[in-house]
Design a protein around this motif. Structure first.
Motif, PDB file in Angstrom:
ATOM      1  N   GLN A  55      -8.299   0.570  -1.776  1.00 16.67           N
ATOM      2  CA  GLN A  55      -8.624   1.857  -1.184  1.00 16.67           C
ATOM      3  C   GLN A  55      -9.551   2.609  -2.135  1.00 16.67           C
ATOM      4  O   GLN A  55      -9.239   2.792  -3.306  1.00 16.67           O
ATOM      5  CB  GLN A  55      -7.338   2.675  -0.975  1.00 16.67           C
ATOM      6  CG  GLN A  55      -7.587   4.116  -0.590  1.00 16.67           C
ATOM      7  CD  GLN A  55      -6.394   5.023  -0.885  1.00 16.67           C
ATOM      8  OE1 GLN A  55      -5.534   4.694  -1.690  1.00 16.67           O
ATOM      9  NE2 GLN A  55      -6.363   6.159  -0.222  1.00 16.67           N
ATOM     10  N   THR A  66      -9.684   9.020   1.874  1.00 19.48           N
ATOM     11  CA  THR A  66     -10.089   7.615   1.788  1.00 19.48           C
ATOM     12  C   THR A  66     -11.515   7.498   2.307  1.00 19.48           C
ATOM     13  O   THR A  66     -11.820   7.932   3.412  1.00 19.48           O
ATOM     14  CB  THR A  66      -9.143   6.725   2.611  1.00 19.48           C
ATOM     15  OG1 THR A  66      -7.821   6.879   2.108  1.00 19.48           O
ATOM     16  CG2 THR A  66      -9.554   5.261   2.522  1.00 19.48           C
ATOM     17  N   THR A  69     -12.432   0.936   2.377  1.00 17.42           N
ATOM     18  CA  THR A  69     -11.473  -0.075   1.977  1.00 17.42           C
ATOM     19  C   THR A  69     -12.217  -1.388   1.770  1.00 17.42           C
ATOM     20  O   THR A  69     -13.261  -1.625   2.385  1.00 17.42           O
ATOM     21  CB  THR A  69     -10.349  -0.287   3.016  1.00 17.42           C
ATOM     22  OG1 THR A  69     -10.935  -0.687   4.254  1.00 17.42           O
ATOM     23  CG2 THR A  69      -9.525   0.974   3.198  1.00 17.42           C
ATOM     24  N   VAL A 163      -4.405  -1.993   6.817  1.00 13.82           N
ATOM     25  CA  VAL A 163      -4.539  -0.694   6.158  1.00 13.82           C
ATOM     26  C   VAL A 163      -3.528   0.295   6.734  1.00 13.82           C
ATOM     27  O   VAL A 163      -3.440   0.449   7.948  1.00 13.82           O
ATOM     28  CB  VAL A 163      -5.986  -0.150   6.335  1.00 13.82           C
ATOM     29  CG1 VAL A 163      -6.134   1.225   5.706  1.00 13.82           C
ATOM     30  CG2 VAL A 163      -6.991  -1.127   5.729  1.00 13.82           C
ATOM     31  N   TYR A 167      -4.477   6.022   5.691  1.00  7.98           N
ATOM     32  CA  TYR A 167      -5.784   5.703   5.132  1.00  7.98           C
ATOM     33  C   TYR A 167      -6.813   5.487   6.241  1.00  7.98           C
ATOM     34  O   TYR A 167      -7.961   5.893   6.122  1.00  7.98           O
ATOM     35  CB  TYR A 167      -5.712   4.483   4.223  1.00  7.98           C
ATOM     36  CG  TYR A 167      -4.724   4.631   3.092  1.00  7.98           C
ATOM     37  CD1 TYR A 167      -4.573   5.833   2.408  1.00  7.98           C
ATOM     38  CD2 TYR A 167      -3.921   3.575   2.709  1.00  7.98           C
ATOM     39  CE1 TYR A 167      -3.659   5.967   1.373  1.00  7.98           C
ATOM     40  CE2 TYR A 167      -3.006   3.700   1.673  1.00  7.98           C
ATOM     41  CZ  TYR A 167      -2.883   4.901   1.013  1.00  7.98           C
ATOM     42  OH  TYR A 167      -1.974   5.029  -0.011  1.00  7.98           O
TER      43      TYR A 167
END
Length: 187
Positions: A55, A66, A69, A163, A167
């Motif tokens: 992240q 966030t 990723t 995920v 996030y």
């Protein structure tokens, strides 16, 4: 290391170049929750993810935002910090126990100088990152939250499984509650 060698082979490096490049990378393990890069510090490492999920996030008034990723076969780096040797504006955290192949900025730049095809490879990586950033910015500014979620479902469905919801919501620019509503409407 096999996944890194395979990636380099697919990127067009011959066996000798692969060995020279791989010789500059070092195996690194990160436990879930540990940081690869920390906001406020210079990021002097770039890493290829053999296994794991990361992240990228920034702090805004005590809230984690966030921004990105990365997972298996991706690179992790706070790019602006790595390139300019300035303190990073973001942190990068392992969301799972992870295995990385890491290279220092100094070794990375040495490869750029000694292996001409590595410089071309580097330029390709930068172009990919610029396109990714531009698309992300464009989508955030022009698509509704529902459209961004549908695009995520189409383009990167694995993220929906890997995920955590909070996030994903942050990446999409919505609250977790709003994302739950969107998911309920789209199913």
């Amino acid at each position: 290391m096999d996944i890194l060698r395979e990636f380099l082979q697919e990127s067009g490096f011959d066996a000798g170049e692969q060995s020279s490049i791989i010789g500059q990378f070092h195996r690194r393990e990160l436990s879930k929750g540990n940081l690869f890069a920390q906001a406020g510090r210079v990021c002097d490492q770039l890493a290829f993810v053999e296994k794991g999920l990361f992240q990228f996030f920034a702090d805004r008034d005590g809230d984690e935002i966030t921004t990105y990723t990365a997972g298996t076969a991706d690179f992790v780096v706070s790019l602006g910090s790595f390139l300019k040797q300035q303190p990073s504006r973001e942190s990068i955290r392992a969301l799972t126990d992870s295995v990385l192949w890491s290279i220092s900025r100094q070794s990375f730049n040495q490869l750029r100088q000694t292996i001409p095809s590595f410089e071309l490879f580097y330029m390709g990586l930068l172009e990919d990152q610029i396109n990714c950033i531009e698309e992300s910015r464009y989508n955030l500014l022009t698509l509704s939250a529902e459209e961004r979620y549908q695009k995520l479902m189409t383009d990167e469905p694995h993220l929906l499984q890997e995920v955590p919801l909070q996030y994903l919501a942050s990446i999409l620019g919505v609250t977790p509650r709003h994302l739950s509503r969107i998911r309920g409407q789209i199913r």
